[in-house]
Design a protein around this motif. Structure first.
Motif, mmCIF file in Angstrom:
data_model
loop_
_atom_site.group_PDB
_atom_site.id
_atom_site.type_symbol
_atom_site.label_atom_id
_atom_site.label_comp_id
_atom_site.label_asym_id
_atom_site.label_seq_id
_atom_site.Cartn_x
_atom_site.Cartn_y
_atom_site.Cartn_z
ATOM 1 N N MET A 264 0.907 -1.148 -0.183
ATOM 2 C CA MET A 264 -0.053 0.084 -0.086
ATOM 3 C C MET A 264 0.896 1.078 -0.057
ATOM 4 O O MET A 264 1.819 1.076 0.610
ATOM 5 N N PRO A 265 0.222 2.279 -0.579
ATOM 6 C CA PRO A 265 1.107 3.490 -0.731
ATOM 7 C C PRO A 265 1.131 3.947 1.184
ATOM 8 O O PRO A 265 0.122 4.153 1.229
ATOM 9 N N ALA A 266 2.272 4.397 1.462
ATOM 10 C CA ALA A 266 2.448 4.854 2.731
ATOM 11 C C ALA A 266 3.266 6.030 2.923
ATOM 12 O O ALA A 266 3.453 6.483 4.082
ATOM 13 N N GLY A 267 3.704 6.793 1.821
ATOM 14 C CA GLY A 267 4.529 7.972 2.096
ATOM 15 C C GLY A 267 5.319 8.363 0.907
ATOM 16 O O GLY A 267 5.183 7.684 -0.053
ATOM 17 N N TYR A 268 6.165 9.228 1.288
ATOM 18 C CA TYR A 268 7.299 9.590 0.369
ATOM 19 C C TYR A 268 8.607 9.695 0.606
ATOM 20 O O TYR A 268 9.012 9.942 2.037
ATOM 21 N N GLU A 269 9.801 9.471 -0.101
ATOM 22 C CA GLU A 269 11.052 9.656 0.013
ATOM 23 C C GLU A 269 11.394 11.117 -0.478
ATOM 24 O O GLU A 269 10.947 11.001 -1.880
ATOM 25 N N LEU A 270 12.073 11.830 -0.123
ATOM 26 C CA LEU A 270 12.788 12.847 -0.662
ATOM 27 C C LEU A 270 14.078 12.608 -0.901
ATOM 28 O O LEU A 270 14.915 12.216 0.114
ATOM 29 N N ARG A 271 14.841 12.534 -2.124
ATOM 30 C CA ARG A 271 16.031 12.570 -2.394
ATOM 31 C C ARG A 271 16.815 13.403 -3.242
ATOM 32 O O ARG A 271 16.437 14.053 -4.042
ATOM 33 N N ILE A 272 17.981 13.442 -2.909
ATOM 34 C CA ILE A 272 19.104 14.286 -3.772
ATOM 35 C C ILE A 272 20.237 13.151 -4.101
ATOM 36 O O ILE A 272 20.754 12.623 -3.447
ATOM 37 N N ASP A 273 20.262 13.176 -5.524
ATOM 38 C CA ASP A 273 20.918 12.081 -6.161
ATOM 39 C C ASP A 273 20.555 10.944 -5.570
ATOM 40 O O ASP A 273 19.578 10.239 -5.768
ATOM 41 N N ASP A 274 21.573 10.007 -5.234
ATOM 42 C CA ASP A 274 21.330 8.652 -4.562
ATOM 43 C C ASP A 274 20.954 8.603 -2.753
ATOM 44 O O ASP A 274 21.005 7.773 -2.495
ATOM 45 N N GLY A 275 20.813 9.802 -2.528
ATOM 46 C CA GLY A 275 20.797 9.750 -1.124
ATOM 47 C C GLY A 275 19.540 10.312 -0.503
ATOM 48 O O GLY A 275 18.755 11.316 -1.069
ATOM 49 N N VAL A 276 18.944 9.551 0.420
ATOM 50 C CA VAL A 276 17.579 10.125 1.098
ATOM 51 C C VAL A 276 17.562 11.111 2.303
ATOM 52 O O VAL A 276 18.602 10.976 3.085
ATOM 53 N N ILE A 277 16.990 12.234 1.950
ATOM 54 C CA ILE A 277 17.049 13.380 2.786
ATOM 55 C C ILE A 277 16.129 13.653 3.732
ATOM 56 O O ILE A 277 16.116 14.464 4.656
ATOM 57 N N GLY A 278 14.874 12.911 3.469
ATOM 58 C CA GLY A 278 13.793 13.235 4.278
ATOM 59 C C GLY A 278 12.668 12.010 3.854
ATOM 60 O O GLY A 278 12.668 11.695 2.743
#
Length: 281
Positions: A225-239
């Motif tokens: 199920m959809p559960a949220g979002y990842e915020l990414r810069i290049d290959d790294g998750v920042i949020g």
């Protein structure tokens, strides 16, 4: 729609494990390097609504009305299937709905401020079958769904005042749906990003079968199920935005200006009224 049925199944499953709050399962590696902030103020009345999370708080959020327009017309004269249904006193209808709204607010934190302006637009086309029989009932099926969320974020920060554009978009077309089995989720085209000209933050939907309760117990859902979002810069998750429990996670090693942008994007997404993550209605 399959997604509606699967959502009901998940809700029943959650009810079966008790009334505990379900949270998105965060990878341990990221959890150890990030700060979790629960967002207060999302539930309840939207009059004089404000948000608080971690070191951040908002001004009163100026919410516009949700404007919805509907248009329904017979489809029986457009195709052979509809004409056959009409012979049996069954109405085959096309229903088109368009909704939009907007809201704006300021976000404060760590001595910084950003102004945030948001727009939502949703277009939905459904086929409605009215059997005119109390035993058979009526049926509806989504044919097309288009949802767009856009936002402008203006950091009021010296030497960091370039505006950011945020876009979340998802689209469903029944003709292109690859879901065949009962537990398959519909195929949804989607895109998400935040840009300021020089930098791009990719916004990626998180779909998972896993969650945790407030007591830390692992929960496994029957479907992804959809559960949220990842915020990414290049290959790294920042949020990470946890839409199960309205939590925002921000990577600790970011400078405070970038944290302000992550907090602005995350709060704007959680405030949406017309769109939930990966939803088809």
């Amino acid at each position: 729609m399959k997604l509606k049925i699967n959502t009901i199944l998940v809700l029943l499953f959650v009810g079966a494990i008790g009334c505990s709050t379900i949270k998105l399962g965060i990878p341990d590696q990221f959890k150890q390097q990030a700060t979790e902030m629960h967002v207060k103020g999302l539930n309840g009345f939207t009059i004089n609504q404000t948000l608080e999370f971690g070191n951040y708080n908002t001004s009163i959020i100026k919410n516009d009305w949700v404007f919805t327009r509907e248009k329904t017309g017979h489809a029986w004269d457009l195709n052979a299937e509809g004409r056959i249904l009409k012979m049996f006193n069954v109405d085959n209808l096309n229903k088109r709905t368009r909704s939009n709204t907007k809201y704006q607010y300021s976000l404060y934190g760590d001595g910084l401020e950003s102004k945030i302006f948001c727009l939502e637009d949703k277009k939905l086309t459904e086929s409605e079958i009215k059997t005119n029989n109390k035993w058979l009932g009526d049926f509806s099926q989504t044919r097309n769904y288009n949802y767009t969320f856009s936002a402008a974020i203006l950091p009021l920060v010296q030497n960091f005042d370039d505006p950011w554009q945020v876009l979340l978009y998802n689209r469903y077309d029944a003709k292109r749906d690859t879901a065949k089995r009962f537990f398959d989720l519909p195929y949804i085209e989607e895109e998400g990003y935040a840009k300021n000209g020089d930098e791009t933050i990719t916004i990626r939907t998180i779909r998972t079968k896993n969650g945790t309760t407030a007591q830390g117990r692992d929960v496994n859902f029957p479907v992804k199920m959809p559960a949220g979002y990842e915020l990414r810069i290049d290959d790294g998750v920042i949020g990470i935005i946890d839409t199960y429990d309205n939590n925002i996670w921000i990577y600790n090693d970011l400078d405070k200006e970038t944290k302000l942008i992550v907090a602005s994007i995350s709060s704007a997404i959680l405030l949406r009224k017309l769109g939930t993550v990966g939803t088809i209605e």
